[in-house]
Write a protein that holds these residues in place. Structure first.
Motif, PDB file in Angstrom:
ATOM      1  N   LEU A  79       0.843  -1.200   0.000  1.00  0.00           N
ATOM      2  CA  LEU A  79       0.000   0.000   0.000  1.00  0.00           C
ATOM      3  C   LEU A  79       0.876   1.248   0.000  1.00  0.00           C
ATOM      4  O   LEU A  79       0.626   2.202  -0.747  1.00  0.00           O
ATOM      5  CB  LEU A  79      -0.914   0.020   1.233  1.00  0.00           C
ATOM      6  N   TYR A  83       1.237   4.053  -2.988  1.00  0.00           N
ATOM      7  CA  TYR A  83       0.948   5.466  -2.758  1.00  0.00           C
ATOM      8  C   TYR A  83       2.097   6.341  -3.233  1.00  0.00           C
ATOM      9  O   TYR A  83       1.887   7.368  -3.879  1.00  0.00           O
ATOM     10  CB  TYR A  83       0.664   5.717  -1.275  1.00  0.00           C
ATOM     11  N   TYR A  86       2.057   6.421  -6.917  1.00  0.00           N
ATOM     12  CA  TYR A  86       0.933   7.264  -7.372  1.00  0.00           C
ATOM     13  C   TYR A  86       1.287   8.745  -7.315  1.00  0.00           C
ATOM     14  O   TYR A  86       1.066   9.493  -8.278  1.00  0.00           O
ATOM     15  CB  TYR A  86      -0.292   6.973  -6.505  1.00  0.00           C
ATOM     16  N   ILE A 120      -0.288   9.967   5.200  1.00  0.00           N
ATOM     17  CA  ILE A 120      -0.366   8.686   4.497  1.00  0.00           C
ATOM     18  C   ILE A 120       1.029   8.178   4.137  1.00  0.00           C
ATOM     19  O   ILE A 120       1.316   6.984   4.244  1.00  0.00           O
ATOM     20  CB  ILE A 120      -1.239   8.809   3.229  1.00  0.00           C
ATOM     21  N   THR A 121       1.897   9.101   3.696  1.00  0.00           N
ATOM     22  CA  THR A 121       3.264   8.703   3.351  1.00  0.00           C
ATOM     23  C   THR A 121       3.961   8.056   4.543  1.00  0.00           C
ATOM     24  O   THR A 121       4.629   7.025   4.409  1.00  0.00           O
ATOM     25  CB  THR A 121       4.089   9.917   2.887  1.00  0.00           C
TER      26      THR A 121
END
Length: 209
Positions: A79, A83, A86, A120-121
């Motif tokens: 995941l 990310y 992305y 999120i990172t």
């Protein structure tokens, strides 16, 4: 190891871990250069909030489950890699936006977006999970009270926020940004390549304890 020796060791380990180049470092550089100082600082806050989450689940024992479960660890790792790839892909697809002010980009991110990217990172970085697992099981004495362990976690939050805020302020300084102004589009693409490379590196790495 004495209590004061333990504090010194943990402080040094935390500072080295925070300052080591990685996904968090790359995100701050990207957001501070491509967007603005404000965006860089809010991204630093997001990364620091992610640290608090890592501290919390490590203290309650979930960190052991994550680090020992190959399936769960791999899921988080993939995941996180996805990310980063992305965000890197979005940077590669960015189009020139004309003249950009040296202190604030024309297409700046909102506060929520900047915090979310940083959070999120960090939260999906499996190496941070392993770092806290190792710190709380191998470096910190098992006899250390939970309240002291929580203070070590809070110290990591403060160090993280301080370091990445300073980094964002330095990189987004008008003099620095002015030098890169004419190359801002190419800088974003370069950061995109770096983020994609980091994403691939994260995806291919195996857990090491």
């Amino acid at each position: 190891m004495s209590f004061y020796a333990q504090i010194l060791s943990i402080t040094i380990i935390q500072l080295v871990a925070i300052m080591s180049p990685g996904p968090d470092f790359a995100i701050i550089c990207r957001n501070s250069l491509v967007y603005s100082r404000r965006t860089g600082i809010y991204s630093a806050l997001g990364i620091s909030l992610g640290i608090l989450v890592h501290v919390t689940y490590t203290l309650v024992g979930i960190g052991v489950i994550i680090s020992k479960s190959i399936v769960l660890f791999s899921f988080i790792k993939l995941l996180g890699a996805a990310y980063l790839i992305y965000i890197g892909y979005k940077s590669l697809k960015a189009q020139p936006s004309g003249k950009i002010n040296a202190t604030k980009s024309k297409h700046d991110l909102s506060r929520q977006q900047a915090i979310r990217i940083g959070f999120i990172t960090n939260i999906l970085n499996p190496k941070v999970t392993l770092f806290f697992f190792s710190l709380f099981t191998q470096v910190i004495s098992p006899n250390t009270p939970v309240s002291i362990r929580a203070l070590y976690g809070l110290q990591m939050f403060v160090f993280t926020l301080g370091w990445f805020t300073l980094l964002a302020v330095a990189i987004s300084h008008p003099i620095v940004k002015k030098r890169f102004l004419s190359m801002s589009h190419y800088i974003e693409k370069t950061m995109g390549v770096i983020l994609i490379a980091l994403g691939i590196k994260v995806a291919l790495e195996s857990a090491r304890y």
